[in-house]
Design a protein around this motif. Structure first.
Motif, short mmCIF file in Angstrom:
data_model
loop_
_atom_site.label_atom_id
_atom_site.label_comp_id
_atom_site.label_asym_id
_atom_site.label_seq_id
_atom_site.Cartn_x
_atom_site.Cartn_y
_atom_site.Cartn_z
N GLY A 142 4.63 10.84 15.47
CA GLY A 142 5.01 11.61 14.29
C GLY A 142 3.85 12.17 13.51
N ARG A 143 2.88 11.34 13.15
CA ARG A 143 1.77 11.82 12.34
C ARG A 143 0.84 12.73 13.14
NH1 ARG A 143 0.45 6.18 9.32
NH2 ARG A 143 0.96 5.46 11.41
N ARG A 144 0.73 12.46 14.43
CA ARG A 144 -0.11 13.33 15.27
C ARG A 144 0.51 14.73 15.36
NH1 ARG A 144 -1.62 10.10 20.68
NH2 ARG A 144 -2.69 12.10 21.04
N LEU A 145 1.81 14.79 15.44
CA LEU A 145 2.48 16.10 15.47
C LEU A 145 2.37 16.80 14.13
CD1 LEU A 145 5.66 15.14 17.52
CD2 LEU A 145 3.76 16.57 18.29
N ARG A 146 2.37 16.04 13.04
CA ARG A 146 2.26 16.64 11.71
C ARG A 146 0.94 17.37 11.52
NH1 ARG A 146 2.76 12.45 7.18
NH2 ARG A 146 1.96 14.24 6.00
N VAL A 147 -0.13 16.84 12.11
CA VAL A 147 -1.44 17.47 11.93
C VAL A 147 -1.78 18.41 13.08
CG1 VAL A 147 -2.29 15.54 10.56
CG2 VAL A 147 -2.66 15.54 13.03
N GLY A 148 -0.81 18.64 14.00
CA GLY A 148 -1.02 19.60 15.07
C GLY A 148 -1.94 19.12 16.17
N ASP A 149 -1.90 17.83 16.49
CA ASP A 149 -2.74 17.30 17.57
C ASP A 149 -2.32 17.92 18.90
OD1 ASP A 149 -4.47 15.56 19.07
OD2 ASP A 149 -2.72 14.33 19.51
N PRO A 150 -3.22 18.60 19.61
CA PRO A 150 -2.84 19.30 20.86
C PRO A 150 -2.30 18.36 21.93
CG PRO A 150 -4.97 20.07 20.07
CD PRO A 150 -4.62 18.86 19.24
#
Length: 555
Positions: free
Chosen positions: A494-502
């Motif tokens: 969830g948090r990785r997707l929030r910050v746009g982690d490729p």
């Protein structure tokens, strides 16, 4: 005349009783709301450990005692709460200590003991949480009168952060009890600055630190009281502060800490290992994605307090603090200085949870109480303040009610197990991004995460519902995984997707390419949209968002 005198006397007695009737009702309310969903997440036939990731550690004291050892061998926190929880376990369920096969690997006794002991430890938190409401009444009442005390107690009684965490066998609510006691004694010092009261204030602060090390910061409050007394002395007023007050405070705090956390000193090598780990942990952080999503610690805690205490209460607390200081009400200084210091400290830490704000709640509640106790001439906007306080109470009660309703009714982990039973054949392999833990469904009865699953004792209780495959969060590993289905939690990505982690985005792309979603949890944690920003992780423990995916070619 006699009848008139009797009537006036009865009216006077009734008038004196009224505030205490109101206080009793507030305490009853505080207890009632904290009992709703009190058994949430307790171990049962589907999972060995509680769904709260920290409750296991609160049982270290009873684990040690059951093994014939007083050393908890756990020093990430002080030992006082561990011992209080152990005492409750001994009184609540002594039969577990008498069981000869308690520690038999894979035996039937230990799971039942874990369930009962977790509940016993929660009772300690519950009791201290309700008594903290009483202490807030005493603190605000001493500063501004009975009505202020009742309003302050009512504010804390319904504050969502305190209500929710009073359900958990964790250290934050117990620490806040001792913090509030220290704040109360700090105000007492301003009125009776005896060396004995400095001793008691130091003892209370030492006990706060003995529950959780950061509780030692509350010793700032009696130190500020001492400074205020010194200023009074110079003005030749009646108050006299002992010259050795700082030393008295320090010695009393250290002695109280040592008596209640003795093995911190007796087993210093291991204690320093855990303490230094926590210090490094707070400096460096444990989740770079969380820091990337919330880079500003001050803003993070303000937003979480806006949900956990209520924006109206924060506004009123600031208003009351400024008004009191302008009116030279020095009794508010120890509270305000302590609140500013602890807020600055938590804001600079790189590990961020909403529960770190717990010690601020009594200060906020006491300041809210000012609007019921301030004389009309001291605040032209008193009626406006009381109206806002009423709205704040309604808002906090609404948030607490919705949250507790979710804890009582929404069971995403149980529903996930039912979905697996329906969609994933017994011979199929079930994938998870990480080892089954609090953030996911108990797809293994030993649901303690990688740490507890690697322990030889707890590993004996491993019983996965399907053949498990730990895929990790790599998209390449997902593609190469033999898993026929995947259970995904928002805690995973969830948090990785929030910050746009490729990499997280590629993982999701590969998941959608090779799998199809067949089930997901209801968005119960949205609380009807009453929060406008992502909540801290510890708010979401009862409500993980879970999805079940099966391979696209599965039938």
């Amino acid at each position: 005349m006699a009848e008139r005198g009797s009537a006036e006397k009865a009216s006077s007695v009734e008038g004196r009783r009224a505030p205490y009737v109101a206080l009793a009702l507030v305490l009853a309310l505080a207890l009632a709301v904290r009992l709703i969903a009190f058994r949430w997440g307790l171990p049962d036939e589907t999972h060995l450990f509680s769904y709260h990731p920290d409750e296991y550690h609160s049982l270290r004291g009873i684990f040690a005692l059951a093994s014939g050892d007083l050393n908890p061998h756990f020093f990430n926190y002080g030992s006082l709460y561990l011992y209080l929880a152990a005492a409750a376990c001994v009184m609540g369920h002594p039969r577990h200590l008498l069981a000869e096969d308690l520690w038999a690997p894979g035996g039937p006794e230990l799971p039942g003991a874990l369930r009962d002991w977790t509940l016993d430890a929660r009772v300690v938190t519950l009791v201290l949480g309700v008594v903290t409401v009483l202490l807030v009444y005493a603190l605000a009442g001493r500063m501004w009168g009975h009505r202020a005390g009742v309003l302050a107690a009512l504010a804390l009684a319904v504050m969502p952060l305190h209500v929710v965490h009073s359900h958990y066998a964790t250290v934050d609510v117990p620490m806040t009890f001792f913090v509030t006691l220290t704040l109360l004694l700090s105000v007492v010092l301003l009125q009776r600055p005896t060396w004995q009261n400095f001793v008691w204030a130091g003892v209370a602060g030492g006990l706060a630190a003995s529950v959780k090390y950061s509780g030692a910061l509350v010793l700032i409050a009696p130190a500020v009281a001492w400074v205020v007394l010194l200023v009074r002395n110079r003005a030749e007023q009646e108050a006299r502060a002992p010259a050795a007050a700082p030393l008295i405070l320090l010695v009393a705090a250290v002695v109280a800490f040592a008596l209640t956390s003795p093995f911190t000193f007796l087993d210093w090598g291991n204690a320093w290992r855990d303490i230094s780990f926590e210090m490094q942990h707070m400096r460096v952080g444990d989740d770079p994605w969380a820091l990337a999503a919330e880079p500003n610690g001050c803003l993070f805690h303000l937003k979480q307090l806006g949900f956990g205490a209520g924006w109206l209460f924060l506004l009123l607390a600031g208003w009351a603090a400024v008004s009191s200081l302008r009116a030279r009400r020095v009794s508010v200084l120890p509270l305000v200085v302590f609140a500013l210091v602890i807020f600055a400290t938590m804001s600079t830490a790189r590990v961020r949870y909403a529960r770190y704000e717990m010690a601020l709640l009594p200060v906020i509640a006491v300041l809210v109480g000012w609007f019921a106790g301030a004389p009309a001439r001291a605040s032209r906007g008193r009626k406006v303040g009381l109206a806002l306080a009423g709205a704040g109470l309604a808002w906090a009660a609404l948030i607490s009610g919705l949250y507790l309703q979710g804890m009582a009714i929404a069971q995403p982990r149980t529903k996930a197990l039912a979905a697996i039973e329906r969609w994933v054949p017994e011979a199929a392999r079930l994938g998870t991004v990480s080892s089954p833990w609090f953030h996911s469904a108990p797809v293994d009865y030993c649901n303690g995460g990688a740490m507890l699953n690697s322990n030889p004792l707890w590993r004996q209780y491993s019983h996965p519902v399907r053949d498990l495959v730990i895929t990790g969060a790599s998209p390449l590993a997902l593609v190469a995984s033999p898993a026929d289905a995947l259970l995904l939690s928002d805690f995973d990505l969830g948090r990785r997707l929030r910050v746009g982690d490729p990499e997280a985005e590629r993982f999701l792309d590969e998941l959608q390419l090779h799998y199809r979603e067949v089930w997901q949890t209801d968005p119960a944690r949205r609380f009807a949209g009453l929060h406008l920003w992502p909540l801290a992780q510890d708010w979401l423990y009862p409500f993980p968002s879970l999805e079940l995916w099966i391979r696209a070619d599965s039938r």
